[in-house]
Motif scaffolding. Structure first.
Motif, mmCIF file in Angstrom:
data_model
loop_
_atom_site.group_PDB
_atom_site.id
_atom_site.type_symbol
_atom_site.label_atom_id
_atom_site.label_comp_id
_atom_site.label_asym_id
_atom_site.label_seq_id
_atom_site.Cartn_x
_atom_site.Cartn_y
_atom_site.Cartn_z
ATOM 1 N N ALA A 1 -29.700 3.420 17.826
ATOM 2 C CA ALA A 1 -28.799 3.108 18.925
ATOM 3 C C ALA A 1 -29.661 2.594 20.067
ATOM 4 C CB ALA A 1 -28.011 4.336 19.364
ATOM 5 N N LEU A 2 -29.091 1.792 20.919
ATOM 6 C CA LEU A 2 -29.816 1.307 22.091
ATOM 7 C C LEU A 2 -29.630 2.289 23.245
ATOM 8 C CD1 LEU A 2 -29.014 -2.509 21.909
ATOM 9 C CD2 LEU A 2 -30.857 -1.220 20.803
ATOM 10 N N THR A 3 -30.470 2.124 24.272
ATOM 11 C CA THR A 3 -30.408 2.988 25.452
ATOM 12 C C THR A 3 -30.131 2.153 26.688
ATOM 13 O OG1 THR A 3 -32.815 2.837 25.753
ATOM 14 C CG2 THR A 3 -31.989 4.688 24.448
ATOM 15 N N GLU A 4 -29.631 2.798 27.721
ATOM 16 C CA GLU A 4 -29.245 2.071 28.926
ATOM 17 C C GLU A 4 -30.432 1.451 29.651
ATOM 18 O OE1 GLU A 4 -25.215 4.065 30.582
ATOM 19 O OE2 GLU A 4 -26.965 5.373 30.668
ATOM 20 N N ASP A 5 -31.627 1.971 29.408
ATOM 21 C CA ASP A 5 -32.808 1.423 30.081
ATOM 22 C C ASP A 5 -33.461 0.290 29.295
ATOM 23 O OD1 ASP A 5 -33.951 2.767 27.979
ATOM 24 O OD2 ASP A 5 -35.126 4.158 29.198
ATOM 25 N N GLY A 6 -32.788 -0.213 28.267
ATOM 26 C CA GLY A 6 -33.304 -1.354 27.542
ATOM 27 C C GLY A 6 -34.162 -1.001 26.344
ATOM 28 N N GLY A 7 -34.213 0.259 25.970
ATOM 29 C CA GLY A 7 -34.959 0.671 24.793
ATOM 30 C C GLY A 7 -34.037 0.974 23.636
ATOM 31 N N LEU B 1 -38.923 -1.238 23.294
ATOM 32 C CA LEU B 1 -38.758 -2.555 22.685
ATOM 33 C C LEU B 1 -39.769 -3.568 23.201
ATOM 34 C CD1 LEU B 1 -34.856 -2.858 22.555
ATOM 35 C CD2 LEU B 1 -36.421 -2.212 20.723
ATOM 36 N N ASP B 2 -40.415 -3.280 24.325
ATOM 37 C CA ASP B 2 -41.445 -4.192 24.831
ATOM 38 C C ASP B 2 -42.771 -3.992 24.115
ATOM 39 O OD1 ASP B 2 -39.794 -5.454 26.716
ATOM 40 O OD2 ASP B 2 -40.140 -3.845 28.176
ATOM 41 N N SER B 3 -43.174 -2.731 23.962
ATOM 42 C CA SER B 3 -44.483 -2.436 23.375
ATOM 43 C C SER B 3 -44.424 -2.045 21.904
ATOM 44 C CB SER B 3 -45.160 -1.313 24.158
ATOM 45 O OG SER B 3 -44.469 -0.086 23.974
ATOM 46 N N GLY B 4 -43.253 -1.630 21.448
ATOM 47 C CA GLY B 4 -43.130 -1.120 20.085
ATOM 48 C C GLY B 4 -43.547 0.331 19.937
ATOM 49 N N ALA B 5 -43.912 0.980 21.044
ATOM 50 C CA ALA B 5 -44.375 2.368 20.989
ATOM 51 C C ALA B 5 -43.228 3.317 20.656
ATOM 52 C CB ALA B 5 -45.007 2.763 22.318
ATOM 53 N N GLY C 1 -9.970 -13.038 8.768
ATOM 54 C CA GLY C 1 -8.625 -13.086 9.327
ATOM 55 C C GLY C 1 -8.265 -11.921 10.223
ATOM 56 N N GLN C 2 -9.188 -11.016 10.426
ATOM 57 C CA GLN C 2 -9.000 -9.898 11.347
ATOM 58 C C GLN C 2 -10.078 -9.934 12.432
ATOM 59 O OE1 GLN C 2 -8.238 -8.966 8.019
ATOM 60 N NE2 GLN C 2 -6.092 -8.603 8.468
ATOM 61 N N HIS C 3 -9.811 -9.221 13.503
ATOM 62 C CA HIS C 3 -10.776 -9.076 14.582
ATOM 63 C C HIS C 3 -11.249 -7.625 14.629
ATOM 64 C CE1 HIS C 3 -9.933 -12.992 16.651
ATOM 65 N NE2 HIS C 3 -8.843 -12.865 15.905
ATOM 66 N N GLY C 4 -12.468 -7.440 15.076
ATOM 67 C CA GLY C 4 -12.985 -6.101 15.232
ATOM 68 C C GLY C 4 -12.579 -5.479 16.553
ATOM 69 N N ILE C 5 -13.011 -4.255 16.761
ATOM 70 C CA ILE C 5 -12.830 -3.578 18.043
ATOM 71 C C ILE C 5 -14.212 -3.356 18.639
ATOM 72 C CG2 ILE C 5 -10.643 -2.467 17.492
ATOM 73 C CD1 ILE C 5 -12.157 0.041 16.696
ATOM 74 N N ALA C 6 -14.307 -3.497 19.946
ATOM 75 C CA ALA C 6 -15.608 -3.298 20.602
ATOM 76 C C ALA C 6 -16.044 -1.858 20.447
ATOM 77 C CB ALA C 6 -15.494 -3.670 22.086
ATOM 78 N N ARG C 7 -17.245 -1.652 19.934
ATOM 79 C CA ARG C 7 -17.771 -0.304 19.705
ATOM 80 C C ARG C 7 -18.995 -0.059 20.568
ATOM 81 N NH1 ARG C 7 -14.838 3.291 18.833
ATOM 82 N NH2 ARG C 7 -16.779 4.484 18.752
ATOM 83 N N PRO C 8 -19.143 1.158 21.111
ATOM 84 C CA PRO C 8 -20.338 1.480 21.886
ATOM 85 C C PRO C 8 -21.594 1.410 21.019
ATOM 86 C CG PRO C 8 -18.617 3.145 22.179
ATOM 87 C CD PRO C 8 -18.211 2.284 21.036
ATOM 88 N N HIS C 9 -22.695 1.060 21.647
ATOM 89 C CA HIS C 9 -23.978 1.042 20.923
ATOM 90 C C HIS C 9 -25.066 1.763 21.701
ATOM 91 C CE1 HIS C 9 -23.793 -2.648 23.448
ATOM 92 N NE2 HIS C 9 -25.001 -2.272 23.780
ATOM 93 N N LEU C 10 -24.686 2.368 22.818
ATOM 94 C CA LEU C 10 -25.662 3.041 23.680
ATOM 95 C C LEU C 10 -25.583 4.545 23.507
ATOM 96 C CD1 LEU C 10 -25.222 1.044 27.005
ATOM 97 C CD2 LEU C 10 -27.050 0.791 25.339
ATOM 98 N N VAL C 11 -26.736 5.184 23.282
ATOM 99 C CA VAL C 11 -26.804 6.629 23.233
ATOM 100 C C VAL C 11 -27.045 7.141 24.654
ATOM 101 C CG1 VAL C 11 -29.285 6.654 22.706
ATOM 102 C CG2 VAL C 11 -27.874 8.618 22.108
ATOM 103 N N ARG C 12 -26.428 8.289 24.986
ATOM 104 C CA ARG C 12 -26.555 8.815 26.345
ATOM 105 C C ARG C 12 -27.031 10.273 26.289
ATOM 106 N NH1 ARG C 12 -22.054 5.297 26.960
ATOM 107 N NH2 ARG C 12 -22.487 3.741 28.550
#
Length: 292
Positions: A58-64, A78-82, A281-292
């Motif tokens: 999952a992604l994080t709100e700080d960009g990681g 995601l910048d350093s890979g650490a 022929g169908q559309h998806g629903i927007a799903r969260p991807h951020l862990v909090r």
């Protein structure tokens, strides 16, 4: 029309996740362990290689990102890979690994397990379902399986879907999004043995549940009551998970695997491990991807 968006030749491609703010699709390769990012507009890709099997992210709100590796839950820069350990695996990583993950509307990261011993052939045994938050860490949830898959939520977040793949069962639970709890377990659908196992899944705006039939080479759409709507044949025998993406969430992407295939089988199935794209022929629903 079904086309290869990216002929990635993944060992086990999994967990496609659309991030609208970036117009990008993230996905993982479990066994050639990496988190990948793909931009459909120009085909650009980026990869972050992991130290062991990756079962979800999952992604994080700080960009990681937060990644579920065999040894535990890690924060990925995601910048350093650490990688920085957040929570050790609550199981013996020589026998189990994390498998399948997704965020609910409140940012809880739900993560299943798979019995996948590194060596030897001990008797199969179930592992616990978990949820994770940055503040609360890992929490055991009231479900266990040899192989969790198929996580998805209904549009109103009132229903949580989960597959016990080795039993070829898709299960539905009542979901309390405020408390993050599941209850009222019931059988939603089953998959016959000749069609493989129910793997990853997505829900569309009409309430349809799309299941990747791993080993069956199909996508199966179930109506909201668990009855079958239709099957779509795919040019791969091991589809792993669908996800709606792109403008208006109108395009379905499907990851796939080439794991366990012989050289001859791979030659006969050149798109095994590809990221596929199709209109359904169908559309998806927007799903969260951020862990909090």
């Amino acid at each position: 029309m079904i086309e290869p968006a990216l002929n990635a030749r993944a060992t086990i491609g999994e967990s496609p996740t659309w991030v609208a703010s970036q117009s990008a699709l993230y996905w993982i390769d479990v066994k050639a362990p990496a988190l990948h990012r793909y931009q459909p507009t120009d085909g650009a890709t980026q990869s972050w290689h992991m130290t062991s099997d990756i079962g979800g992210f999952a992604l994080t709100e700080d960009g990681g990102a937060v990644v579920a590796l065999r040894e535990g839950i890690y924060r990925l820069d995601l910048d350093s890979g650490a990688l920085h350990l957040l929570a050790a695996a609550p199981f013996d990583p020589a026998l189990f690994r994390f498998n399948e993950g997704g965020c609910d509307a409140k940012g809880r990261f739900w993560i299943g397990v798979m019995f996948d011993p590194l060596k030897g052939t001990p008797d199969k045994r179930p592992g616990k379902l978990h949820s994770f938050t940055l503040d609360g860490g890992l929490r055991d949830e009231p479900d266990a399986a040899e192989l969790h898959n198929g996580m998805a939520w209904s549009a109103d977040d009132a229903t949580f879907f989960l597959s016990h793949s080795n039993r070829r069962e898709i299960i539905a639970f009542d979901y309390d999004c405020d408390g993050g709890t599941i209850s009222n377990r019931r059988l939603f659908a089953t998959v016959p043995e000749h069609l493989g196992i129910p793997d990853g899944a997505a829900v569309d705006s009409e309430g349809g549940y799309w299941s990747a039939l791993h080993g069956g080479g199909k996508l199966r759409r179930f109506y909201a009551d668990g009855t079958i709507d239709r099957d779509i044949d795919l040019p791969v025998s091991q589809p792993t998970m669908p996800a709606f993406a792109g403008e208006n969430l109108a395009t379905l992407y499907v990851t796939s695997a080439s794991d366990g295939m012989s050289d001859a089988e791979r030659a006969g199935e050149p798109l095994a491990g590809a990221l596929l794209r199709l209109e359904v022929g169908q559309h998806g629903i927007a799903r969260p991807h951020l862990v909090r």
